[in-house]
Design a protein around this motif. Structure first.
Motif, mmCIF file in Angstrom:
data_model
loop_
_atom_site.group_PDB
_atom_site.id
_atom_site.type_symbol
_atom_site.label_atom_id
_atom_site.label_comp_id
_atom_site.label_asym_id
_atom_site.label_seq_id
_atom_site.Cartn_x
_atom_site.Cartn_y
_atom_site.Cartn_z
ATOM 1 N N SER A 13 0.839 -1.199 0.000
ATOM 2 C CA SER A 13 0.000 0.000 0.000
ATOM 3 C C SER A 13 0.876 1.251 0.000
ATOM 4 N N GLY A 14 0.717 2.084 -1.037
ATOM 5 C CA GLY A 14 1.497 3.320 -1.116
ATOM 6 C C GLY A 14 2.792 3.189 -1.885
ATOM 7 N N TYR A 15 2.960 2.112 -2.635
ATOM 8 C CA TYR A 15 4.217 1.900 -3.355
ATOM 9 C C TYR A 15 4.470 2.992 -4.396
ATOM 10 N N THR A 16 3.429 3.431 -5.085
ATOM 11 C CA THR A 16 3.590 4.485 -6.083
ATOM 12 C C THR A 16 4.019 5.792 -5.432
ATOM 13 N N ALA A 17 3.393 6.122 -4.306
ATOM 14 C CA ALA A 17 3.757 7.352 -3.586
ATOM 15 C C ALA A 17 5.207 7.297 -3.118
ATOM 16 N N LEU A 18 5.626 6.148 -2.620
ATOM 17 C CA LEU A 18 7.019 6.003 -2.172
ATOM 18 C C LEU A 18 7.985 6.166 -3.339
ATOM 19 N N THR A 19 7.657 5.559 -4.481
ATOM 20 C CA THR A 19 8.526 5.656 -5.651
ATOM 21 C C THR A 19 8.666 7.105 -6.108
ATOM 22 N N GLU A 20 7.560 7.839 -6.139
ATOM 23 C CA GLU A 20 7.604 9.233 -6.567
ATOM 24 C C GLU A 20 8.383 10.100 -5.581
ATOM 25 N N THR A 21 8.326 9.760 -4.303
ATOM 26 C CA THR A 21 8.991 10.568 -3.284
ATOM 27 C C THR A 21 10.482 10.260 -3.177
ATOM 28 N N HIS A 22 10.825 8.965 -3.191
ATOM 29 C CA HIS A 22 12.206 8.567 -2.913
ATOM 30 C C HIS A 22 12.979 8.067 -4.124
ATOM 31 N N GLU A 166 1.889 -3.882 15.789
ATOM 32 C CA GLU A 166 2.360 -2.894 16.753
ATOM 33 C C GLU A 166 1.884 -1.507 16.322
ATOM 34 N N ALA A 167 1.853 -0.605 17.295
ATOM 35 C CA ALA A 167 1.389 0.746 16.992
ATOM 36 C C ALA A 167 2.356 1.445 16.039
ATOM 37 N N PHE A 168 1.809 2.139 15.065
ATOM 38 C CA PHE A 168 2.625 2.893 14.131
ATOM 39 C C PHE A 168 1.786 4.015 13.550
ATOM 40 N N VAL A 169 2.461 4.968 12.933
ATOM 41 C CA VAL A 169 1.782 5.992 12.158
ATOM 42 C C VAL A 169 2.306 5.911 10.736
ATOM 43 N N VAL A 170 1.568 6.483 9.808
ATOM 44 C CA VAL A 170 1.921 6.400 8.397
ATOM 45 C C VAL A 170 2.305 7.779 7.889
ATOM 46 N N ASP A 171 3.472 7.863 7.275
ATOM 47 C CA ASP A 171 3.911 9.110 6.666
ATOM 48 C C ASP A 171 2.891 9.518 5.600
ATOM 49 N N PRO A 172 2.354 10.741 5.663
ATOM 50 C CA PRO A 172 1.303 11.139 4.725
ATOM 51 C C PRO A 172 1.778 11.386 3.302
ATOM 52 N N VAL A 173 3.090 11.492 3.103
ATOM 53 C CA VAL A 173 3.611 11.759 1.767
ATOM 54 C C VAL A 173 4.039 10.475 1.064
ATOM 55 N N CYS A 174 4.953 9.720 1.682
ATOM 56 C CA CYS A 174 5.483 8.524 1.026
ATOM 57 C C CYS A 174 4.852 7.238 1.539
ATOM 58 N N ARG A 175 3.957 7.335 2.539
ATOM 59 C CA ARG A 175 3.183 6.211 3.068
ATOM 60 C C ARG A 175 4.008 5.212 3.861
ATOM 61 N N MET A 176 5.248 5.563 4.218
ATOM 62 C CA MET A 176 6.079 4.664 5.016
ATOM 63 C C MET A 176 5.567 4.565 6.452
ATOM 64 N N LEU A 177 5.835 3.410 7.067
ATOM 65 C CA LEU A 177 5.477 3.205 8.466
ATOM 66 C C LEU A 177 6.510 3.866 9.364
ATOM 67 N N ILE A 178 6.034 4.554 10.386
ATOM 68 C CA ILE A 178 6.915 5.162 11.383
ATOM 69 C C ILE A 178 6.640 4.458 12.708
ATOM 70 N N LEU A 179 7.559 3.596 13.126
ATOM 71 C CA LEU A 179 7.408 2.886 14.392
ATOM 72 C C LEU A 179 7.997 3.690 15.538
ATOM 73 N N ASP A 180 9.081 4.389 15.246
ATOM 74 C CA ASP A 180 9.758 5.197 16.259
ATOM 75 C C ASP A 180 9.353 6.656 16.073
ATOM 76 N N LYS A 181 8.488 7.144 16.941
ATOM 77 C CA LYS A 181 7.990 8.512 16.789
ATOM 78 C C LYS A 181 9.057 9.560 17.062
ATOM 79 N N THR A 182 10.172 9.170 17.706
ATOM 80 C CA THR A 182 11.266 10.121 17.930
ATOM 81 C C THR A 182 11.973 10.445 16.614
#
Length: 224
Positions: A13-22, A166-182
């Motif tokens: 999910s979000g592979y196209t967004a990740l490709t365009e971003t990174h 596990e709890a995570f948030v999703v980067d709204p631009v590239c859709r990557m998972l953020i496990l470490d909020k720091t």
């Protein structure tokens, strides 16, 4: 000769967004990691048949083995920092195998079920669940009846619930998972809007409020 098999198809999910971003290199690295995860999750006779773009197809003579494989893919993918959520579909029925490839409506329908599944979820057809001998160790959420292209009758669908996520948030631009909020920065206007720190440069204005240098259409930031 046709035979009954269980089929799983899964996308990132979000592979196209990740490709365009990174860019292409990061996207290719992610696919390599994805295939590594999938290969490490195969249970019993489950076999990775093909990979097209970010979609994988896995088959097994056992729906139980394939269900366990799906759970492992969901769980392991959700525990990878800066990875993507996975979504997919599971179906069961008669398929023709020829020269190492599989043909039949079951293959097409599995792909359509996977396409409807939401990020982080695997949707299972009623036929697939009926073929599972032991569902007691798994959690399912009914999704009601759904209509799929070229299928005359609506189909009952249930979502496989990832109880180990596990709890995570999703980067709204590239859709990557953020496990470490720091390793993330909060949106200055909306605290719950978080994205990966390395995606933006931060400067301090006189009022000491961070301004994130990303396109305003993504962040909904006021123009300076």
């Amino acid at each position: 000769m046709e035979e009954n098999i269980a089929v799983l198809m899964a996308d990132l999910s979000g592979y196209t967004a990740l490709t365009e971003t990174h860019g292409a290199v990061s996207a290719a690295d992610l696919i390599d990691k994805y295939l590594e995860i999938v290969q490490g999750c195969l249970v019993g006779d489950c076999k990775l048949i093909e990979r097209t773009g970010d979609e994988v197809m896995i088959v097994s003579a056992s729906s139980d083995f394939l269900l366990s494989t799906a759970v492992m893919i969901m769980t392991n993918a959700s525990r990878q920092e800066n990875f993507l959520q996975v979504h997919g579909g599971l179906h069961y029925g008669k398929v023709l195998k020829r020269n190492g490839s599989y043909f039949g409506s079951v293959i097409n329908l599995t792909s359509r079920i996977a396409a409807k599944a939401t990020p982080g979820n695997f949707w299972c057809s009623e036929d697939f669940l009926l073929a599972v001998s032991d569902k007691s160790a798994f959690t399912f959420e009914p999704k009601g009846k759904h209509r799929f292209k070229n299928i005359s009758d609506d189909m009952e669908i249930a979502a496989l619930v990832n109880t180990s996520a596990e709890a995570f948030v999703v980067d709204p631009v590239c859709r990557m998972l953020i496990l470490d909020k720091t390793a993330a920065i909060q949106h200055p206007e909306t605290p719950v809007f978080i994205f990966v720190r390395r995606l933006a440069s931060v400067v301090l204005r006189p009022q000491r409020r961070p301004v994130l240098r990303l396109p305003s259409r993504f962040l909904n930031l006021p123009k300076p």
